[in-house]
Scaffold this motif. Sequence first.
Motif, PDB file in Angstrom:
ATOM      1  N   VAL A 138      -0.259  -7.933  -5.379  1.00 48.90           N
ATOM      2  CA  VAL A 138       1.193  -7.749  -5.257  1.00 48.90           C
ATOM      3  C   VAL A 138       1.724  -6.925  -6.422  1.00 48.90           C
ATOM      4  O   VAL A 138       2.528  -6.000  -6.232  1.00 48.90           O
ATOM      5  CB  VAL A 138       1.909  -9.113  -5.162  1.00 48.90           C
ATOM      6  CG1 VAL A 138       3.403  -8.939  -5.184  1.00 48.90           C
ATOM      7  CG2 VAL A 138       1.473  -9.853  -3.916  1.00 48.90           C
ATOM      8  N   SER A 139       1.267  -7.208  -7.625  1.00 51.23           N
ATOM      9  CA  SER A 139       1.728  -6.416  -8.768  1.00 51.23           C
ATOM     10  C   SER A 139       1.224  -4.981  -8.669  1.00 51.23           C
ATOM     11  O   SER A 139       1.922  -4.044  -9.056  1.00 51.23           O
ATOM     12  CB  SER A 139       1.286  -7.052 -10.082  1.00 51.23           C
ATOM     13  OG  SER A 139      -0.111  -6.985 -10.235  1.00 51.23           O
ATOM     14  N   GLU A 140       0.021  -4.785  -8.141  1.00 52.64           N
ATOM     15  CA  GLU A 140      -0.493  -3.435  -7.941  1.00 52.64           C
ATOM     16  C   GLU A 140       0.357  -2.662  -6.934  1.00 52.64           C
ATOM     17  O   GLU A 140       0.632  -1.481  -7.119  1.00 52.64           O
ATOM     18  CB  GLU A 140      -1.947  -3.471  -7.473  1.00 52.64           C
ATOM     19  CG  GLU A 140      -2.917  -3.968  -8.506  1.00 52.64           C
ATOM     20  CD  GLU A 140      -3.028  -3.057  -9.698  1.00 52.64           C
ATOM     21  OE1 GLU A 140      -2.948  -1.823  -9.522  1.00 52.64           O
ATOM     22  OE2 GLU A 140      -3.177  -3.575 -10.803  1.00 52.64           O
ATOM     23  N   ILE A 141       0.767  -3.315  -5.856  1.00 57.82           N
ATOM     24  CA  ILE A 141       1.617  -2.655  -4.856  1.00 57.82           C
ATOM     25  C   ILE A 141       2.964  -2.295  -5.466  1.00 57.82           C
ATOM     26  O   ILE A 141       3.483  -1.201  -5.248  1.00 57.82           O
ATOM     27  CB  ILE A 141       1.785  -3.543  -3.609  1.00 57.82           C
ATOM     28  CG1 ILE A 141       0.462  -3.620  -2.849  1.00 57.82           C
ATOM     29  CG2 ILE A 141       2.887  -3.011  -2.694  1.00 57.82           C
ATOM     30  CD1 ILE A 141       0.461  -4.589  -1.697  1.00 57.82           C
ATOM     31  N   ILE A 142       3.530  -3.202  -6.267  1.00 64.52           N
ATOM     32  CA  ILE A 142       4.827  -2.923  -6.903  1.00 64.52           C
ATOM     33  C   ILE A 142       4.700  -1.744  -7.861  1.00 64.52           C
ATOM     34  O   ILE A 142       5.520  -0.815  -7.834  1.00 64.52           O
ATOM     35  CB  ILE A 142       5.361  -4.172  -7.618  1.00 64.52           C
ATOM     36  CG1 ILE A 142       5.728  -5.244  -6.598  1.00 64.52           C
ATOM     37  CG2 ILE A 142       6.559  -3.829  -8.494  1.00 64.52           C
ATOM     38  CD1 ILE A 142       6.026  -6.597  -7.188  1.00 64.52           C
ATOM     39  N   PHE A 143       3.689  -1.765  -8.715  1.00 62.65           N
ATOM     40  CA  PHE A 143       3.487  -0.654  -9.650  1.00 62.65           C
ATOM     41  C   PHE A 143       3.228   0.652  -8.913  1.00 62.65           C
ATOM     42  O   PHE A 143       3.770   1.696  -9.267  1.00 62.65           O
ATOM     43  CB  PHE A 143       2.318  -0.937 -10.590  1.00 62.65           C
ATOM     44  CG  PHE A 143       2.680  -1.782 -11.776  1.00 62.65           C
ATOM     45  CD1 PHE A 143       3.956  -1.795 -12.296  1.00 62.65           C
ATOM     46  CD2 PHE A 143       1.728  -2.562 -12.390  1.00 62.65           C
ATOM     47  CE1 PHE A 143       4.289  -2.559 -13.390  1.00 62.65           C
ATOM     48  CE2 PHE A 143       2.036  -3.334 -13.488  1.00 62.65           C
ATOM     49  CZ  PHE A 143       3.320  -3.335 -13.992  1.00 62.65           C
ATOM     50  N   SER A 144       2.402   0.605  -7.889  1.00 61.61           N
ATOM     51  CA  SER A 144       2.091   1.820  -7.138  1.00 61.61           C
ATOM     52  C   SER A 144       3.307   2.349  -6.396  1.00 61.61           C
ATOM     53  O   SER A 144       3.519   3.557  -6.321  1.00 61.61           O
ATOM     54  CB  SER A 144       0.958   1.552  -6.158  1.00 61.61           C
ATOM     55  OG  SER A 144      -0.199   1.189  -6.854  1.00 61.61           O
TER      56      SER A 144
END
Length: 89
Positions: A63-69
Motif C-alpha cells: 500500500v505504501s509502495e502504491i501511494i509513493f508510486s
Amino acid sequence: MDMSTESILVILVVGIVAGWLAGKVVRGAGFGLIGDLLVGIAGAFVAAWLFPSLGIRIGTGIVSEIIFSALGAIILLLVVRLIRGRGRF
C-alpha cells in the motif's frame, strides 16, 4: 541503490496501478491508458529512488509502495504537462 529482480517486478506492477490512479487524479493531463501506465511505471521508479533518498517513509508494504508510486506518477504527469504547455496545474 541496489535493485533486485523482485524489486524491479514489484515496481513494474505497482507502477501500472499507480499510472492508472495518476491518470484518474490528473484528468486532462494524461496520455491515455497506455501512456498513463508507462508514466506510472516511470513514476514508480522515480518514487523508489527519490523518496527513500529524502528519508520520507509512510510505512511498509504494497500500500505504501502504491501511494509513493502514485505520487511519483502524479508529479511526473504534472511536470510533463508544464513542459508540453497544455496549461497550469
